[in-house]
Design an enzyme around this catalytic site. Structure first.
Site, PDB file in Angstrom:
ATOM      1  CB  THR A 151      -1.112  -0.248   1.462  1.00  0.00           C
ATOM      2  OG1 THR A 151      -1.858  -1.127   1.239  1.00  0.00           O
ATOM      3  CG2 THR A 151      -2.016   1.408   1.091  1.00  0.00           C
ATOM      4  NE  ARG A 179      -7.741  -8.855   2.022  1.00  0.00           N
ATOM      5  CZ  ARG A 179      -5.997  -7.881   1.763  1.00  0.00           C
ATOM      6  NH1 ARG A 179      -6.940  -6.765   0.955  1.00  0.00           N
ATOM      7  NH2 ARG A 179      -5.683  -7.767   2.566  1.00  0.00           N
ATOM      8  CB  VAL A 180     -12.068  -4.055   2.662  1.00  0.00           C
ATOM      9  CG1 VAL A 180     -11.461  -2.965   2.821  1.00  0.00           C
ATOM     10  CG2 VAL A 180     -13.298  -3.980   1.356  1.00  0.00           C
ATOM     11  N   GLY A 181      -9.115  -4.690   2.982  1.00  0.00           N
ATOM     12  CA  GLY A 181      -8.033  -5.264   3.946  1.00  0.00           C
ATOM     13  C   GLY A 181      -8.063  -4.348   5.161  1.00  0.00           C
ATOM     14  CG  ASP A 182      -4.153  -2.462   6.621  1.00  0.00           C
ATOM     15  OD1 ASP A 182      -4.316  -3.207   5.382  1.00  0.00           O
ATOM     16  OD2 ASP A 182      -3.276  -2.195   7.140  1.00  0.00           O
ATOM     17  CB  THR A 202       1.909  -1.174   3.802  1.00  0.00           C
ATOM     18  OG1 THR A 202       2.261  -2.192   2.742  1.00  0.00           O
ATOM     19  CG2 THR A 202       4.180  -0.864   4.240  1.00  0.00           C
ATOM     20  N   GLY A 203       1.237  -3.628   4.590  1.00  0.00           N
ATOM     21  CA  GLY A 203       1.889  -5.486   4.967  1.00  0.00           C
ATOM     22  C   GLY A 203       0.419  -6.585   4.901  1.00  0.00           C
ATOM     23  N   GLY A 205      -2.698  -7.119   5.539  1.00  0.00           N
ATOM     24  CA  GLY A 205      -3.875  -6.415   6.266  1.00  0.00           C
ATOM     25  C   GLY A 205      -5.287  -6.955   6.978  1.00  0.00           C
TER      26      GLY A 205
END
Ligand code: ASP
Length: 316
Positions: A151, A179-182, A202-203, A205
């Site tokens: 990100t 799908r949604v990450g952080d 970043t990383g 999520g």
């Protein structure tokens, strides 16, 4: 009063370079960060953000982005948005509203269309080839499909003490549709309070959101802890907690800056980042975990050249 900007990954360099000129010329944090993130979104060779971002398992590019204003604590975010050129600008626009500030999928696209944002097919030929190759590789070697994500996240302080943060990503390569990450989630992927400072992550999520890590870094800075100590503490303690409770910790990296322009970086993997301040032109650093600490040094010319070669390498 000085200005400053810190951002995740080498891909932020051109954006931060441009934004730091703007900051020097007295432009405000919100405008500068939007410009910097949108430059990353526009560049086709950055394969985890915006145009050229890697697709989901159905070969669709679904993008997540957020914007936060540290004065008013206003937040705007989009997730799983398709076919719009600059998700960060849509997120910023949403932050002006009182209600409906975080929109997903079709709802986000409707909002973007109604507000005149530019449509664009965000899937490049290069990303499509990478997707096809990966699909074959997964089948042939019976691999987990999930390999690859990054990100761009930034924290920005202007001369007038305004602070903002923003993120943008195509998320996890080969993710499931929806799908949604952080990255668009407040407190996990980003947080900023102009009276304290800001942080963004970043990383993986799925792991970052288990600890609301960006908020945690800002909270510690608010207790008077220096940015570098705050971020190292959050990364090392949370990585250990994940290993204790789940046997595994995903990649996690966080950058932060306080309201004085002092900054910090923490990571549990090799991680590049970019910093610019009133005293320092935009520069790329490479960070690594060293026990409970994070060490970093300026990226060498060899590192920069190898990066350039890698992102532009032809794909069969
Ligand atoms: N955190 C992002 C996500 O999980 C990806 C990344 O930053 O590497 O969507």
């Amino acid at each position: 009063m000085g200005f400053g900007m810190i951002a995740t990954w080498r891909m932020a360099l051109e954006g931060v370079t441009c934004a730091s000129e703007m900051l020097k010329n007295g432009l405000k944090s919100d405008e500068c960060i939007e410009k910097a993130i949108s430059m990353v979104e526009d560049y086709p060779f950055y394969k985890s953000v915006g145009y050229g971002g890697l697709p989901n398992e159905n070969c669709e590019v679904e993008l997540d982005s957020a914007f936060m204003d540290g004065n008013t604590l206003a937040i705007g975010a989009v997730a799983g948005i398709k076919n719009f050129k600059n998700p960060v600008s849509i997120a910023r626009k949403l932050s002006e509203d009182r209600f409906n500030i975080f929109l997903v999928g079709a709802g986000a696209e409707k909002f973007a269309h109604e507000n005149g944002f530019e449509r664009k097919n965000m899937l490049t030929e290069r990303a499509k080839k990478t997707w096809k190759n990966r699909l074959e590789e997964i089948k042939a070697k019976n691999l987990s499909p999930y390999d690859g994500h990054d990100t761009v996240g930034m924290v920005c302080l202007d001369k007038y003490k305004n602070m903002t943060t923003a993120t943008s990503t195509s998320g996890l390569f080969m993710k499931k549709r929806g799908r949604v990450g952080d990255s668009p989630i407040s407190g996990s992927g980003f947080y900023v309070d102009s009276k304290i400072g800001g942080a963004c992550a970043t990383g993986l999520g799925e792991d970052i959101m288990k600890g609301c890590l960006s908020y945690e870094v800002v909270r510690l800075m608010g207790e008077g802890i220096q940015p570098q100590q705050a971020v190292e503490k959050v990364i090392s303690e949370f990585s250990k907690k994940l290993i204790e409770r789940r046997k595994k910790a995903g990649a996690i990296s966080i950058v932060c800056m306080n309201h004085k322009g002092e900054w910090g970086v923490g990571t549990n993997v090799e991680f590049s980042f970019v910093v610019a301040t009133e005293r320092e032109d935009a520069k790329v650093y490479v960070a690594n975990q060293q026990g409970d600490k994070t060490t970093y040094e300026e990226a060498t010319k060899e590192w920069m050249d190898a990066y350039e070669e890698r992102i532009k390498r032809p794909i069969e």
